[in-house]
Design an enzyme around this catalytic site. Structure first.
Site, PDB file in Angstrom:
ATOM      1  N   ASP A 107     -57.715  12.711  40.900  1.00 27.90           N
ATOM      2  CA  ASP A 107     -57.039  13.973  40.595  1.00 27.90           C
ATOM      3  C   ASP A 107     -55.783  13.745  39.762  1.00 27.90           C
ATOM      4  O   ASP A 107     -54.903  12.969  40.138  1.00 27.90           O
ATOM      5  CB  ASP A 107     -56.673  14.688  41.894  1.00 27.90           C
ATOM      6  CG  ASP A 107     -57.906  15.107  42.675  1.00 27.90           C
ATOM      7  OD1 ASP A 107     -58.719  15.843  42.113  1.00 27.90           O
ATOM      8  OD2 ASP A 107     -58.057  14.684  43.838  1.00 27.90           O
ATOM      9  N   ASP A 165     -57.501   6.384  39.928  1.00 26.44           N
ATOM     10  CA  ASP A 165     -57.315   7.555  40.781  1.00 26.44           C
ATOM     11  C   ASP A 165     -58.151   8.683  40.169  1.00 26.44           C
ATOM     12  O   ASP A 165     -58.584   8.597  39.010  1.00 26.44           O
ATOM     13  CB  ASP A 165     -55.830   7.921  40.820  1.00 26.44           C
ATOM     14  CG  ASP A 165     -55.571   9.202  41.578  1.00 26.44           C
ATOM     15  OD1 ASP A 165     -56.015   9.318  42.728  1.00 26.44           O
ATOM     16  OD2 ASP A 165     -54.925  10.101  40.999  1.00 26.44           O
ATOM     17  N   THR A 219     -59.659   7.385  45.468  1.00 24.71           N
ATOM     18  CA  THR A 219     -59.058   8.704  45.605  1.00 24.71           C
ATOM     19  C   THR A 219     -58.621   8.985  47.030  1.00 24.71           C
ATOM     20  O   THR A 219     -59.217   8.480  47.986  1.00 24.71           O
ATOM     21  CB  THR A 219     -60.050   9.798  45.143  1.00 24.71           C
ATOM     22  OG1 THR A 219     -59.484  11.093  45.383  1.00 24.71           O
ATOM     23  CG2 THR A 219     -61.377   9.701  45.883  1.00 24.71           C
TER      24      THR A 219
END
Length: 398
Positions: A198, A196, A287
């Site tokens: 963030d 991922d 993401t």
């Protein structure tokens, strides 16, 4: 925890430094010495005419400040010498410049070398907080422009919750979450690592919160709904918050906000080194962000874009649906069951598990009890990867 330990928490009024300082002191079981507690009751009790006006704007303001900080240093020094640790809270505007005031503070806290944490944020937010708390002294507080610190500091964004701030500060103080060395994930071998972005590779949590807060203010929607759906695509959030005829406008607006705010972002603790340790042909980024937002954040934090880069624009169903991770595994040519996913949000963890992947979860964004992963760590420097003779990847404790 080092002994002796002196933690200095600095920041402008309204930044939440006292709240963070109290939380740190509670975790360290250290005395808390706050400038407001030490000096403000006395100053507020004195008649204004005795001080030449309110003490913040008095003609004797320089002398009053000097006396306040002398009292703070003496109290902190006593606390440190008797308890072995102390957390000291104040604006410390002059001290951060690294001049005589900083040296006076260091001398008072010897033999400890102070660890300085600076909390700061959007000036408009800080002004709003000061207004909301209604402290009489804030009416007289001079508008002092922010100056970049001339001494080393641990920067903490005021947009973060206290728990999120602690997740960033405590490891820097040597207080780490123990690694479960008996976790079954350490016995497995993997063909790829799916990251991922963030909160996992890039510490963008404050930027995300700030952007969506501005979005919420612009469209007059609830921030609670935004927090409840962290880790899901923007189009999902917009779908929950606004009517269909405003979706395109809203997505364009939040994209502009998030790209503009992707400045000065840093990698998550240990993430840059961990990411670089994965051979390029065995890694991907997956993401919930769009291409413009994800690209801006990658560049801001100093990452190179990997060959396999799955964004919300590539899928029909975003996290918590498994489609994004299944697509990444397909593009890498590997079995999802032999993929290790690195995540920070429940939606991403749910998506990875539904895809059949193993999951490492990082603290710092979501409460630990919500991270239903195979392993939970407070930074990717807590683990490392080894390449087996057969060319597979094995996770090991650092």
């Amino acid at each position: 925890m080092p002994d002796p330990l002196a933690v200095v928490v600095a920041g402008p009024a309204g930044s939440g430094k006292s709240t963070l300082g109290r939380a740190i002191a509670a975790r360290l079981r250290a005395p808390l010495v706050d400038l407001d507690s030490v000096t403000t009751p006395l100053l507020e009790a004195l008649p204004a005419d005795a001080l030449g006006g309110h003490w913040l704007t008095s003609s004797h303001a320089a002398a009053i400040r000097s006396g306040r900080y002398a009292a703070l240093r003496a109290t902190a020094s006593d606390a440190l010498s008797t308890a072995g640790s102390v957390v000291v809270v104040a604006p410390f505007t002059a001290e951060l410049s690294g001049g005589d005031d900083w040296h006076a503070l260091r001398d008072a806290l010897r033999p400890a070398e102070p660890v300085v944490i600076r909390v700061d944020g959007d000036p408009a937010v800080l002004a709003s907080r000061r207004h909301a708390r209604g402290a009489a002294r804030d009416v007289h507080r001079p508008d002092t422009p922010a100056v970049a610190p001339a001494i080393p500091v641990i920067a903490v964004d005021s947009e973060l919750t206290t728990a999120q701030q602690l997740a960033r500060v405590l490891p820097a103080l040597g207080l780490r979450r123990p690694v479960d060395r008996d976790a079954a994930v350490f016995a497995r071998e993997f063909d790829a690592v799916l990251f991922d972005l963030d909160g996992t590779l890039v510490d963008s949590t404050a930027s995300v919160v700030r952007s969506w807060r501005r979005f919420a203010e612009h469209f007059d929607v609830s921030m609670e709904a935004l927090h409840a759906n962290h880790g899901q695509p923007a189009r999902t959030l917009v779908g929950h918050l606004l009517p269909a005829d405003r979706h395109a406008e809203a997505l364009a607006h939040v994209t502009d906000l998030e790209v503009a705010d992707a400045v000065g972002l840093r990698p998550i603790r240990g993430a840059a080194e961990f990411f670089a340790s994965v051979p390029p042909e065995h890694r991907a980024i997956v993401t919930s962000g769009s291409v413009p937002i994800a690209t801006a954040r990658l560049a801001a934090a100093g990452y190179e874009r990997p060959a396999v880069f799955v964004t919300v624009d590539d899928v029909v169903n975003g996290k918590p649906d498994p489609e994004p991770f299944l697509l990444a595994a397909e593009r890498l040519g590997v079995d999802p069951a032999r993929c290790l996913v690195v995540e920070d949000a429940p939606a991403g963890i749910a998506a990875a598990r539904a895809a059949g992947c193993a999951v490492i979860a990082l603290t710092g964004t979501t409460a630990e009890e919500e991270l239903a992963a195979d392993l939970v760590v407070d930074g990717l420097d807590a683990v490392r990867l080894e390449l087996t003779p057969a060319g597979a990847l094995r996770l090991v404790p650092a």
